[in-house]
Design a protein around this motif. Structure first.
Motif, mmCIF file in Angstrom:
data_model
loop_
_atom_site.group_PDB
_atom_site.id
_atom_site.type_symbol
_atom_site.label_atom_id
_atom_site.label_comp_id
_atom_site.label_asym_id
_atom_site.label_seq_id
_atom_site.Cartn_x
_atom_site.Cartn_y
_atom_site.Cartn_z
ATOM 1 N N ASP A 41 83.772 97.841 47.115
ATOM 2 C CA ASP A 41 82.482 97.660 47.765
ATOM 3 C C ASP A 41 81.748 96.438 47.225
ATOM 4 N N THR A 86 82.425 88.076 50.506
ATOM 5 C CA THR A 86 83.430 89.009 51.040
ATOM 6 C C THR A 86 82.932 90.443 51.147
ATOM 7 N N SER A 87 82.113 90.888 50.202
ATOM 8 C CA SER A 87 81.697 92.294 50.261
ATOM 9 C C SER A 87 80.895 92.577 51.527
ATOM 10 N N PHE A 93 81.689 91.586 54.462
ATOM 11 C CA PHE A 93 82.564 91.587 55.642
ATOM 12 C C PHE A 93 83.763 92.513 55.486
ATOM 13 N N THR A 94 83.678 93.458 54.556
ATOM 14 C CA THR A 94 84.815 94.371 54.389
ATOM 15 C C THR A 94 84.953 95.240 55.635
ATOM 16 N N VAL A 95 86.141 95.768 55.800
ATOM 17 C CA VAL A 95 86.407 96.637 56.934
ATOM 18 C C VAL A 95 85.360 97.752 57.005
ATOM 19 N N ARG A 99 83.827 84.616 47.448
ATOM 20 C CA ARG A 99 83.668 85.892 46.717
ATOM 21 C C ARG A 99 82.248 86.416 46.771
ATOM 22 N N ASP A 143 82.758 93.496 45.849
ATOM 23 C CA ASP A 143 83.150 92.116 46.138
ATOM 24 C C ASP A 143 84.234 91.974 47.200
ATOM 25 N N GLY A 144 84.570 93.056 47.860
ATOM 26 C CA GLY A 144 85.520 92.958 48.970
ATOM 27 C C GLY A 144 86.961 92.705 48.578
ATOM 28 N N GLN A 152 89.202 98.053 49.952
ATOM 29 C CA GLN A 152 88.493 96.894 49.400
ATOM 30 C C GLN A 152 87.350 97.414 48.538
#
Ligand code: HEM
Ligand code: SF4
Lengths: 64, 409
Positions: free
Chosen positions: A28, B108-109, B111-113, B105, A30-31, A26
């Motif tokens: 960094d 989300t960054s 909550f990334t793995v 959006r 914006d996932g 993912q």
């Protein structure tokens, strides 16, 4: 196996990264999903299929 | 809205669990899956809705266009809710389409793995501290109050950047909000206080950003050219609290009960710590704490199986029922920690699938690799039959969990 992704539909749930960390990552910032390996080797096929199955946004496409 | 001739209702929305089976979904789902998988039912809110109960159908419909989440959460299952009220503006859970993807959006960054993995040591420390405190205390322990509630609440404090000195207050108020045993006035007051608290937090981060989710969110939105208003930021921060606290807390306590009631499974887990990640997925599946499923408004006709769900109608997808579908999970009614359960529906499916799922996983994984190792003789301090469960709240769980253990000699 060829993998393609539709970034626009990705909801950043990270299921693919958990299932197949060698194939997906993912970003960094914006996932959103990053495809690390477009043609994963045999040993990664099962994990890649799992990722496609788990993706809640159905944006991982496999051509086998 | 057209007057679509839908099939007649076949019964009521299932809400009652069988006596003595607190881990099984409400009675009626097994039969619905077999005989009437795309049913029309009467809901407690006084409306008729489609009820989808099979795993494949739940996934198909939750990933279809033509659904709106701009409805009261659990609107179908609550007789007091006003269905003419659309969702809260700015709420990620209750928004649709572009508005939803914009909010998602922006978050989300966080909550990334990778990002959540970095929180693991902090979470472990919290778990250890709370176990130390329970072991050191002379008071009888309640695992809900002393462990399951504070840990996810403190994790959210850390995420949101709540100052250490304010965390006690934050935690007290959010514990009141999740309780079913307090008077409505008390809970309304706690609700008001927490809103105010979060509003102050947002304003302070606008004035003096620090290294936390809210501060980064403000910057990110500003850089996107569409800044978030204070109101939007407050709603977002509150939805993280609401979505992430009670769910995780109930999973911690209820999973503990389920393990204590399945001693052979608990033994396996103890003997094989590598089992923890799969055990957590299985407990999420088996317990499906979002007990009444997901409620949606249908905005465009959706063909599903032999039926057409029509615009203007209501839809409920049962996560708990899909998770007990034997065509996907053989012997679905038993807890089997070795099962491959990761495709469960406990976090929902489609564009709204739980944003905090990686965080929830890490919290639960650390809890269940620690709790029974540090307190090997952990047991219920009351008969199992005396435990009271949350039968009518959005998130299912056990109300309190008196526990005991053998003192080290
Ligand atoms: C075991 C614990 C948890 C469970 C069972 C759970 C379950 C769910 C479910 C079923 C949904 C989908 C709602 C819908 O489609 O209408 C959801 C959404 C969401 N969850 Fe969780 N959740 C958990 C933990 C968390 C945590 C720890 C956080 C973050 C701190 C969180 C944040 C969210 C957010 C923000 C959404 C809305 C996402 C969106 O609408 O795009 N959840 N959760
Ligand atoms: S599982 Fe799907 S939605 Fe989630 S990050 Fe991967 S590609 Fe995106």
């Amino acid at each position: 196996m060829r993998v393609s992704i539709d970034e626009d539909g990705c909801v950043g749930a990270g299921q693919c990264v958990l299932a197949a960390p060698d194939v997906f990552d993912q970003r960094d910032e914006d996932g959103i999903v990053v495809l690390l390996d477009k043609e994963p080797g045999e040993h990664l096929h099962e994990a890649t299929r799992e990722a496609a199955l788990l993706c809640p946004a159905l944006v991982i496409h496999l051509a086998e | 809205m057209t007057e679509a001739p839908s099939k007649p209702t076949s019964g009521s929305f299932p809400t009652t669990r069988a006596e003595g089976c607190p881990f099984d979904p409400a009675v009626g789902y097994t039969e619905l899956r077999e005989k009437d998988p795309i049913a029309r039912v009467e809901c407690p809110a006084g409306i008729d809705a489609w009820l989808v109960t099979r795993y494949d159908d739940v996934r198909t419909v939750l990933s279809s266009p033509g659904l709106s989440s701009a409805v009261p959460v659990m609107g179908h299952a609550n007789s007091e809710v006003d269905l003419t009220q659309a969702g809260t503006p700015g709420s990620i859970i209750q928004s649709d389409g572009e508005a939803h993807s914009r909010l998602r959006r922006l978050l989300t960054s966080e909550f990334t793995v990778k990002r959540i993995q970095a929180l693991r040591p902090y979470i472990q420390q919290l778990i250890d501290d709370h176990i130390d405190a329970m072991l050191a205390s002379d008071e009888p322990a309640d695992l809900v109050r002393d462990f399951a509630l504070p840990i996810p609440s403190l994790v959210i404090c850390e995420l949101l950047g709540v100052a250490y000195e304010d965390r006690d207050q934050f935690q007290r108020q959010s514990a009141i909000l999740t309780s079913v045993d307090v008077a409505p006035e008390v809970s309304a007051q706690a609700n008001g206080e927490i809103q105010q608290f979060v509003a102050q937090l947002v304003v302070s981060k606008m004035q003096a950003p620090t290294d936390d989710l809210i501060s980064r969110l403000i910057t990110r939105a500003n850089e996107s050219g569409q800044p978030l208003s204070v109101q939007e930021l407050v709603v977002l921060a509150l939805s993280l609290l609401v979505a992430g606290h009670e769910t995780t807390a109930n999973m911690i306590a209820l999973s503990t009960v389920a393990l204590l009631r399945n001693p052979d499974q608990l033994e396996e887990l103890r003997a094989n710590p590598d089992l923890v990640p799969s055990a957590v997925e299985e407990m999420l599946r088996y317990l499906s704490v979002v007990q009444f499923g997901l409620f949606r408004a249908i905005t465009e006709d959706i063909p599903l199986g032999d039926e057409t769900l029509r615009a203007g109608e209501w839809l409920v997808t049962s996560l708990a029922s899909g998770n007990r579908d034997t065509s996907v999970f053989p012997d679905a009614d038993s807890l089997d920690l070795k099962r491959k359960a990761s495709a469960h529906l406990a976090f929902g499916y489609g564009a709204h699938q739980c944003l905090g799922q990686q965080l929830a996983r890490v919290e639960l994984q650390q809890v269940f690799s620690t709790l029974f190792t540090r307190i090997p003789t952990l047991r219920l301090a009351v008969p199992f039959e005396d435990l009271k469960f949350k039968d009518n709240t959005l998130v299912y769980g056990v109300r309190s969990l008196p526990v005991a253990w053998d003192a080290r000699t």
